[in-house]
Design an enzyme around this catalytic site. Structure first.
Site, PDB file in Angstrom:
ATOM      1  N   ASP A 139       0.826  -1.205   0.000  1.00 40.86           N
ATOM      2  CA  ASP A 139       0.000   0.000   0.000  1.00 40.86           C
ATOM      3  C   ASP A 139       0.865   1.261   0.000  1.00 40.86           C
ATOM      4  O   ASP A 139       0.526   2.253   0.637  1.00 40.86           O
ATOM      5  CB  ASP A 139      -0.913  -0.017   1.233  1.00 40.86           C
ATOM      6  N   CYS A 219     -17.605   7.706   1.538  1.00 42.90           N
ATOM      7  CA  CYS A 219     -17.292   6.622   2.477  1.00 42.90           C
ATOM      8  C   CYS A 219     -16.885   7.173   3.840  1.00 42.90           C
ATOM      9  O   CYS A 219     -16.143   8.159   3.938  1.00 42.90           O
ATOM     10  CB  CYS A 219     -16.168   5.774   1.886  1.00 42.90           C
ATOM     11  N   CYS A 246     -14.174   2.498   9.068  1.00 44.23           N
ATOM     12  CA  CYS A 246     -15.513   1.928   9.175  1.00 44.23           C
ATOM     13  C   CYS A 246     -15.459   0.468   8.749  1.00 44.23           C
ATOM     14  O   CYS A 246     -14.774   0.118   7.790  1.00 44.23           O
ATOM     15  CB  CYS A 246     -16.477   2.698   8.274  1.00 44.23           C
ATOM     16  N   CYS A 253     -20.979  -8.866   6.088  1.00 47.26           N
ATOM     17  CA  CYS A 253     -20.683  -9.847   5.039  1.00 47.26           C
ATOM     18  C   CYS A 253     -20.676 -11.264   5.607  1.00 47.26           C
ATOM     19  O   CYS A 253     -19.921 -11.566   6.544  1.00 47.26           O
ATOM     20  CB  CYS A 253     -19.331  -9.549   4.406  1.00 47.26           C
TER      21      CYS A 253
END
Length: 321
Positions: A139, A219, A246, A253
Site C-alpha cells: 500500500d 465513504c 468503518c 458480510c
C-alpha cells in the site's frame, strides 16, 4: 534459475515459504497492462469519486501497468495476511455505545508487519532463483493491489469492492512482490457474492452506489481518514460512532462469519484500544495520542483529525453514553 528447479517447483517453494512466514495466501500472476481496470479507474476518477484524494490521479500509467513501475517485471506475486478476530464481531455487536476504530487499525501498523515478511520472502526467492530483481509493496506505491489479488486467485472482488476469500473472508491486508522471474501462474477464482446485497443495504452514506462500485467521496473511512477538511455537517449523523475508518460493509458480510482467524500476533487488537468509553476519547490529549498510536495506522489522521472526528460524532445515537 536454479537448473535443478523448474518454474512449477519454484512457485511451490515460494508459496510454501509464504505460508511459513504467516501469509494466509500467496498467488502468482503475469505482469502486464490491466486493460479493464484502467478503463474503470479512468471513469471513476473522471466522475470525481476519489473526492480530495488527488494522489490517486498521479502515475496513472504505472498504476495500471507494473512493468512501467518496475522495469523488466514479469510477475506479480500477491500475498494475503489476515487480521480477522472473530471475537471482535461479537464484541462490537454488543458495544455500540463506545466510539469505534476500524478493526484493521487496532493492532500494529500493517505496513511494517507485511514489509518485514515480504523482504524475507524476497530474499528467499532471490536465493532459490539464483538472483532476482524487483520491489516489494504494501500500500505504498501506485499498485492496484486488489486487482492483482483477484488475478492471482486469492479471492474475488466483492460488491463492496473489497477482495473476499472463501477461507479468510475480507479482513486481511495485501502486499506484492513485482519481480523479473517467471512462475506458474494462478487463475482467478469465481465470484461467490451471489444475490447478496447486505453490504450495499447496510452502508449508511450510500457510498456503495451499485454492486462493485464505491463512491470514495461518500465513504466513512474517507471522511475519518483521508479528508483533511471539516467533515460535511450533513454526514455527521451518518458516521454513527466511527472515529477512524468503518467496518460496516465487512461486519455484515456472511463470508466474515465463516472466516478463519488470523495468525499474526502483531496484527491482533491491542487490549488498550478496546472498550474505551466516549469520555476517554473526548479527553484524549496529544501526549496520550502519540503514545497510544505509535506504529499504528490511526496516526495517519493525526491528532487534530481524530479530535475532529470525535467532535463530529458527538450527539449521535450510537455514540451517546
Amino acid at each position: 534459475m536454479n537448473v535443478s528447479m523448474n518454474k512449477q517447483q519454484l512457485t511451490a517453494a515460494v508459496r510454501a515459504e509464504a505460508n511459513r512466514l504467516g501469509f494466509e495466501g500467496c498467488g502468482f500472476a503475469k505482469a502486464g497492462f490491466l486493460e479493464d481496470e484502467a478503463r474503470r479507474l479512468e471513469k471513476w476518477l473522471l466522475a470525481g469519486k476519489h473526492g480530495k484524494m488527488h494522489w490517486m490521479e498521479n502515475h496513472f500509467d504505472k498504476r495500471v501497468d507494473p512493468t512501467k513501475l518496475v522495469p523488466g517485471a514479469k510477475s506479480v506475486i500477491s500475498v494475503l495476511c489476515s487480521y480477522h478476530q472473530p471475537e471482535l464481531f461479537r464484541e462490537h455487536a454488543s458495544d455500540e455505545a463506545n466510539l469505534r476504530i476500524s478493526k484493521y487499525a487496532l493492532g500494529e501498523d500493517y505496513h511494517f508487519v507485511l514489509k518485514d515478511k515480504l523482504y524475507q520472502l524476497f530474499e528467499f526467492t532471490k536465493k532459490l532463483n539464483g538472483g532476482l530483481e524487483g520491489r516489494v509493496f504494501v500500500d505504498s506505491a501506485p499498485v492496484m493491489d486488489k486487482a492483482w489479488a483477484v488475478k492471482s486467485g486469492l479471492g474475488w472482488m466483492g460488491k463492496h469492492t473489497n477482495v473476499i476469500s472463501r477461507k479468510a473472508g475480507s479482513c486481511f491486508f495485501l502486499g506484492e512482490m513485482i519481480v523479473d522471474a517467471v512462475f506458474d501462474y494462478d487463475s482467478p477464482t469465481t465470484d461467490h457474492c451471489g444475490s447478496c446485497t447486505r453490504c450495499i443495504d447496510a452502508c449508511p452514506t450510500d457510498a456503495i452506489t451499485e454492486p462493485y462500485s464505491v463512491d470514495g467521496s461518500k465513504c466513512i473511512s474517507y471522511f475519518t481518514i483521508e479528508l483533511r477538511d471539516e467533515i460535511p455537517a450533513e454526514y455527521h449523523d451518518k458516521l454513527g460512532n466511527w472515529i477512524f475508518g468503518c467496518d460496516i460493509c465487512q461486519d455484515v458480510c456472511p463470508w466474515n462469519r465463516k472466516a478463519l482467524p488470523g495468525s499474526e500476533p502483531r496484527l491482533m487488537a491491542r487490549d488498550e484500544l478496546l472498550g474505551k468509553d466516549k469520555g476517554y476519547w473526548e479527553e484524549l490529549n496529544l501526549q496520550e495520542f502519540r503514545r497510544l498510536f505509535k506504529k499504528n495506522p490511526v496516526k495517519r489522521t493525526k491528532f487534530d483529525g481524530l479530535k475532529r472526528n470525535i467532535a463530529a460524532v458527538r450527539g449521535n445515537k450510537k455514540g451517546k453514553d
